[in-house]
Design an enzyme around this catalytic site. Sequence first.
Site, PDB file in Angstrom:
ATOM      1  CG  ASN A  37      -2.195   0.730   1.051  1.00 34.36           C
ATOM      2  OD1 ASN A  37      -2.428   1.344   0.016  1.00 34.36           O
ATOM      3  ND2 ASN A  37      -3.045   0.688   2.063  1.00 34.36           N
ATOM      4  CG  HIS A 122     -12.304  -3.473   9.628  1.00 36.50           C
ATOM      5  ND1 HIS A 122     -11.225  -2.687   9.345  1.00 36.50           N
ATOM      6  CD2 HIS A 122     -11.841  -4.728   9.754  1.00 36.50           C
ATOM      7  CE1 HIS A 122     -10.145  -3.447   9.295  1.00 36.50           C
ATOM      8  NE2 HIS A 122     -10.489  -4.687   9.533  1.00 36.50           N
ATOM      9  NE  ARG A 147     -10.324  -2.522  12.883  1.00 37.29           N
ATOM     10  CZ  ARG A 147      -9.430  -1.831  12.164  1.00 37.29           C
ATOM     11  NH1 ARG A 147      -8.160  -2.234  12.117  1.00 37.29           N
ATOM     12  NH2 ARG A 147      -9.782  -0.777  11.475  1.00 37.29           N
ATOM     13  CE1 TYR A 159      -6.189   1.902  10.064  1.00 40.79           C
ATOM     14  CE2 TYR A 159      -6.913   1.290  12.266  1.00 40.79           C
ATOM     15  CZ  TYR A 159      -6.575   0.939  10.976  1.00 40.79           C
ATOM     16  OH  TYR A 159      -6.659  -0.375  10.593  1.00 40.79           O
ATOM     17  CG  ASP A 211      -5.200  -1.858  14.411  1.00 40.15           C
ATOM     18  OD1 ASP A 211      -4.174  -1.579  15.051  1.00 40.15           O
ATOM     19  OD2 ASP A 211      -5.193  -2.166  13.202  1.00 40.15           O
ATOM     20  CG  HIS A 213      -3.030   1.666  12.820  1.00 44.36           C
ATOM     21  ND1 HIS A 213      -2.248   2.411  11.978  1.00 44.36           N
ATOM     22  CD2 HIS A 213      -3.560   0.685  12.057  1.00 44.36           C
ATOM     23  CE1 HIS A 213      -2.326   1.906  10.751  1.00 44.36           C
ATOM     24  NE2 HIS A 213      -3.105   0.853  10.786  1.00 44.36           N
ATOM     25  CD  GLU A 237      -4.501  -5.138  14.169  1.00 49.61           C
ATOM     26  OE1 GLU A 237      -5.721  -5.383  14.267  1.00 49.61           O
ATOM     27  OE2 GLU A 237      -3.945  -4.873  13.102  1.00 49.61           O
ATOM     28  CD  GLU A 263      -1.609  -3.739  10.300  1.00 51.55           C
ATOM     29  OE1 GLU A 263      -2.615  -4.322  10.722  1.00 51.55           O
ATOM     30  OE2 GLU A 263      -1.627  -2.577   9.858  1.00 51.55           O
ATOM     31  NE  ARG A 284      -3.789  -7.929  12.685  1.00 48.92           N
ATOM     32  CZ  ARG A 284      -4.668  -7.937  11.694  1.00 48.92           C
ATOM     33  NH1 ARG A 284      -5.193  -9.071  11.263  1.00 48.92           N
ATOM     34  NH2 ARG A 284      -5.015  -6.823  11.095  1.00 48.92           N
ATOM     35  CG  HIS A 313      -2.910  -7.061   7.494  1.00 51.98           C
ATOM     36  ND1 HIS A 313      -2.103  -6.272   6.717  1.00 51.98           N
ATOM     37  CD2 HIS A 313      -3.799  -6.227   8.068  1.00 51.98           C
ATOM     38  CE1 HIS A 313      -2.492  -5.007   6.831  1.00 51.98           C
ATOM     39  NE2 HIS A 313      -3.516  -4.952   7.642  1.00 51.98           N
ATOM     40  CG  ASP A 317      -3.815  -2.707   2.345  1.00 52.27           C
ATOM     41  OD1 ASP A 317      -4.701  -2.243   3.086  1.00 52.27           O
ATOM     42  OD2 ASP A 317      -2.783  -3.217   2.778  1.00 52.27           O
ATOM     43  CD  GLU A 340      -7.851  -6.790   8.915  1.00 50.14           C
ATOM     44  OE1 GLU A 340      -6.679  -7.175   8.704  1.00 50.14           O
ATOM     45  OE2 GLU A 340      -8.132  -5.609   9.152  1.00 50.14           O
ATOM     46  CD1 TRP A 403      -2.280   7.718  10.161  1.00 49.10           C
ATOM     47  CD2 TRP A 403      -1.946   5.704   9.227  1.00 49.10           C
ATOM     48  NE1 TRP A 403      -3.476   7.311   9.619  1.00 49.10           N
ATOM     49  CE2 TRP A 403      -3.306   6.084   9.055  1.00 49.10           C
ATOM     50  CE3 TRP A 403      -1.527   4.464   8.738  1.00 49.10           C
ATOM     51  CZ2 TRP A 403      -4.233   5.274   8.394  1.00 49.10           C
ATOM     52  CZ3 TRP A 403      -2.441   3.666   8.082  1.00 49.10           C
ATOM     53  CH2 TRP A 403      -3.770   4.072   7.911  1.00 49.10           C
TER      54      TRP A 403
END
Length: 403
Positions: A37, A122, A147, A159, A211, A213, A237, A263, A284, A313, A317, A340, A403
Amino acid sequence: MIIRSAEVVVTSPGRNFVTLLVTTDEGLVGLGDATLNGRELAVAAYLREHVVPLLIGRDAHAIEDTWQLLYRGAYWRRGPVTMSAIAAVDVALWDLLAQRAGLPLYQLLGGASRTGLLAYGHAGGRDLPELFDSVRAHQDQGFRAIRVQTGVPGIDSLYGVATPETAYEPARRSPLPVEERWDTSAYLRHLPGVFEAVRHEFGPELPLLHDAHHRLTPIQAARLGRDLEPYDLFWLEDCTPAENQEALRLVRAHTVTPLAIGEVFNSVHDYRTLLGEQLIDFVRSSVTHAGGLTALRRILDLAALHQIKSGLHGPTDISPVGMAAALHLGLAVHNFGIQEYMPHAPATGEVFRPAFRFADGLLHPGEEPGLGVTFDRAAAERFPYQAAYLPVNRLGDGTVHDW
Ligand code: EZ4
Ligand code: CO
């Protein structure tokens, strides 16, 4: 089964995907996913310039030898670009082998260990009513595990929280990345109350995931894990940027909330301390970013020694090719945990036709020979690459943050 040609196709049906098509002397076509991605063209160039010439004339059966040739033979090791490229070749060769055998790929990985793969979807909302609607909509689609991502007062765009204007997809089509703002204190204050409300609304049984993140320090992650314990998460996560694997010792010492990480990892070496010291509960990685089926199966076998399960994951993407590979692997391995799953945009289905199915909360790779995905080369031409990037995160004072 000799490799006659290999082609890299970059196409953007709904979002960008990089696909490797490996054709044999008998005319079989094996598919591999090389989508990274926001860095798609780097992997496409790595494949076209440095990998495809090595493949021509090779025996397509030689999966292990090809993996070692591309990994050791490059001298330079690991990294997301390299490992996504190797993954695409590896998956395409497994696809070819299974097509030639006339068997769905999971049969070559040891056969089915279960009837289907528990999937999580999600849910997200800017506030509680929107979040509750999203959880209900996912339950209506059949999801049995969900999630939960939520807006935080004081943070505009966050996010995992879709707005009516933007779908969940975090990569935005634009020549440069957009910027978001982040406030860890506001997040840590707000999140436990959200999970309390979700548990109250949906009851004790629904598996809930979250998550973080990569945004927290180890001590912040320890606090969050502890604060969420009353709400019985399936997992928390990416609580820290886990390239510092030893940092998870501190988190683990303070919380029994199960942890999922990996991930962004691309090698078993990224996991050695996490697995060896049993510092996480779920792996992940995706097949696409961790060097393919050959490499990820080894990671999952190492995880199994420590009662750690898969939680691969599966965002949009990961192309339908990468998703199909994950489903064959997940059906076969003993230590499957959860998968997921985010359905792709309708346009993606014009280019990729996967045989996998989702019903009653479970995914299944289907019974077609090979991966069970076909790729429409002509349709791919209708969706040329468009630059798209994941956002960049900044704190209130402008400092770049994870991020
Ligand atoms: O941000 O796939 O758990 N899922 C995730 C994803 C990742 C994107 C990055 O490309 O964290 O949404
Ligand atoms: Co994640």
